[in-house]
Design an enzyme around this catalytic site. Structure first.
Site, PDB file in Angstrom:
ATOM      1  N   ASP A 113       0.672  -1.049   0.114  1.00 23.11           N
ATOM      2  CA  ASP A 113      -0.002  -0.120   0.071  1.00 23.11           C
ATOM      3  C   ASP A 113       0.848   1.171   0.119  1.00 23.11           C
ATOM      4  O   ASP A 113       1.905   1.209   0.489  1.00 23.11           O
ATOM      5  CB  ASP A 113      -0.898  -0.055   1.323  1.00 23.11           C
ATOM      6  CG  ASP A 113      -1.888   1.290   1.292  1.00 23.11           C
ATOM      7  OD1 ASP A 113      -2.217   1.333   0.476  1.00 23.11           O
ATOM      8  OD2 ASP A 113      -1.550   1.919   2.507  1.00 23.11           O
ATOM      9  N   ASP A 140      -1.532  -0.791   6.241  1.00 23.91           N
ATOM     10  CA  ASP A 140      -1.590  -0.232   7.586  1.00 23.91           C
ATOM     11  C   ASP A 140      -3.028   0.537   7.988  1.00 23.91           C
ATOM     12  O   ASP A 140      -3.439   0.526   9.225  1.00 23.91           O
ATOM     13  CB  ASP A 140      -0.506   0.999   7.733  1.00 23.91           C
ATOM     14  CG  ASP A 140      -0.988   2.146   7.003  1.00 23.91           C
ATOM     15  OD1 ASP A 140      -1.432   2.183   5.984  1.00 23.91           O
ATOM     16  OD2 ASP A 140      -0.990   3.455   7.652  1.00 23.91           O
ATOM     17  N   ASP A 156      -7.132  -1.501   4.209  1.00 24.76           N
ATOM     18  CA  ASP A 156      -6.430  -2.679   3.666  1.00 24.76           C
ATOM     19  C   ASP A 156      -6.514  -3.941   4.184  1.00 24.76           C
ATOM     20  O   ASP A 156      -6.065  -4.925   3.807  1.00 24.76           O
ATOM     21  CB  ASP A 156      -4.894  -2.233   4.286  1.00 24.76           C
ATOM     22  CG  ASP A 156      -4.505  -1.069   3.412  1.00 24.76           C
ATOM     23  OD1 ASP A 156      -4.616  -0.824   2.363  1.00 24.76           O
ATOM     24  OD2 ASP A 156      -3.516  -0.358   4.100  1.00 24.76           O
TER      25      ASP A 156
END
Length: 361
Positions: free
Chosen positions: A106, A303, A307
């Site tokens: 990410d 995080d 996600d």
């Protein structure tokens, strides 16, 4: 401590191999011991001598070593990981990590620090920079996105007056619609503008900021574009080195982000990532992970709340320790130091542990 204890008490899939071997091994040893006993008894006629030899076979061929081959290595592996700030939640995660083919990162909070700052305030009509920031900060005050924090913080620094906002609606992956003093505003990315029929002029200025790796949020009043705000997130110091290490280990690295292709490309180039998924809606992240799984094992590193589905979908979910609780709960591995170098360390630790298990067996 609880996570580590649970991991050390869990069974890795390779333990099943040892269990299967033991299922044949133990009866086999008993048969050989029996043959030893009767062979010596018939050959020598000494019951005590025959019994000692049979017991010797049982003691020497005891499958304790086979039973301990996996759990002892798992205990040491998870312990070593914990000492280095890598919390591995189970033996299965420790075993799977060595066979990873893809790592999906990410962008915000993983590749970057996740603490963006406002870099540009661009009025596009007769509105002043202060007024533009005032409206944007007022709208973003109720949002929980890291980009919103950056705009609100800049508003506080400039000591703007926060106006009363009604009809606030966050559209994940697009932006926000809200009413400020009886006027409807759209504040977000190009998708939000296009979906609501807002004509975007001065596109060159916006593209220029995006080519620098900045995220641009556009503000429209009653479907007329009145300005844009550029926000930049700082890349973590070790991101480039970590990605280079993963490449050397034969792992293909992808970046996934809600940003447009220009911004994503600029960030990817800076850290040495060749492949990325841009303009991805939060609910679509897991789908991209699932598609990659057709070609090999995938780890997802993230995080945030958005996600979590992708972390759950991946063969291994790796959560950053500074992230949301749901991300850490969903991940199989938690990196307490928020350092991408620890992703490479976790894979290396898995390879060493698996080699040790095979050597033990």
């Amino acid at each position: 401590i609880k996570l580590i204890e649970e991991a050390q008490g869990s069974k890795a899939p390779i333990q099943r191999f040892a269990d299967n071997v033991a299922a044949y091994f133990v009866p086999g040893v008993l048969v050989i011991a029996s043959l030893t006993f009767f062979g010596w008894w018939v050959f020598k006629g000494d019951f005590q001598f025959a019994l000692i030899n049979a017991v010797s076979v049982l003691v020497i061929a005891c499958p304790c070593a086979l039973g301990l081959a996996t759990p002892t290595a798992i205990m040491v592996g998870t312990g070593k990981g914990a000492k280095n700030g890598i919390l591995i939640k189970g033996g299965e995660a420790l075993e799977t990590a060595h066979g990873l083919k893809y790592v999906v990162l990410d962008k915000t909070g993983t590749v970057t620090k996740g603490k963006p700052e406002v870099t540009d305030v661009l009025p596009m009509s007769d509105i002043s920079e202060t007024k533009l920031l005032e409206i944007a900060a007022s709208i973003e005050k109720d949002s929980e996105h890291p980009l919103a924090d950056a705009i609100v913080n800049r508003g506080k620094e400039e000591k703007v007056k926060f106006a009363k906002v009604t009809n606030f609606k966050a559209i994940p992956g697009h932006g926000i619609t809200a009413t400020v003093v009886k006027t409807k505003y759209y504040f977000g990315n190009m998708k939000l503008m296009n979906d609501n029929g807002v004509k975007v002029e001065q596109i060159n200025k916006i593209e220029s900021l995006e080519n620098q790796g900045k995220t641009v949020m556009m503000l429209s009043k009653n479907k007329i574009l009145i300005g844009a705000i550029g926000v930049a997130d700082v890349i973590k110091p070790t991101s480039k080195q970590a990605i280079s290490l993963l490449h050397k280990m034969g792992v293909k690295v992808y970046m996934i982000t809600g940003d447009n292709k220009r911004t994503a490309n600029a960030i990817a180039k800076k850290v040495g990532i060749d492949n990325f998924f841009a303009q991805v809606l939060p609910e679509d992240k897991a789908g991209h992970v699932k598609n990659l799984q057709k070609y090999g094992k995938v780890a997802m590193v993230g995080d945030g709340i958005n996600d979590a589905p992708a972390l759950a979908q991946a063969d291994i979910g790796i959560a950053m320790g500074s992230g949301t609780d749901v991300a850490m709960e969903t991940g199989n591995i938690v990196l307490m130091k928020d350092d991408l170098l620890d992703v490479a360390k976790a894979i290396k630790l898995s390879k060493i542990t698996m080699n040790k298990i095979k050597q033990n067996m």
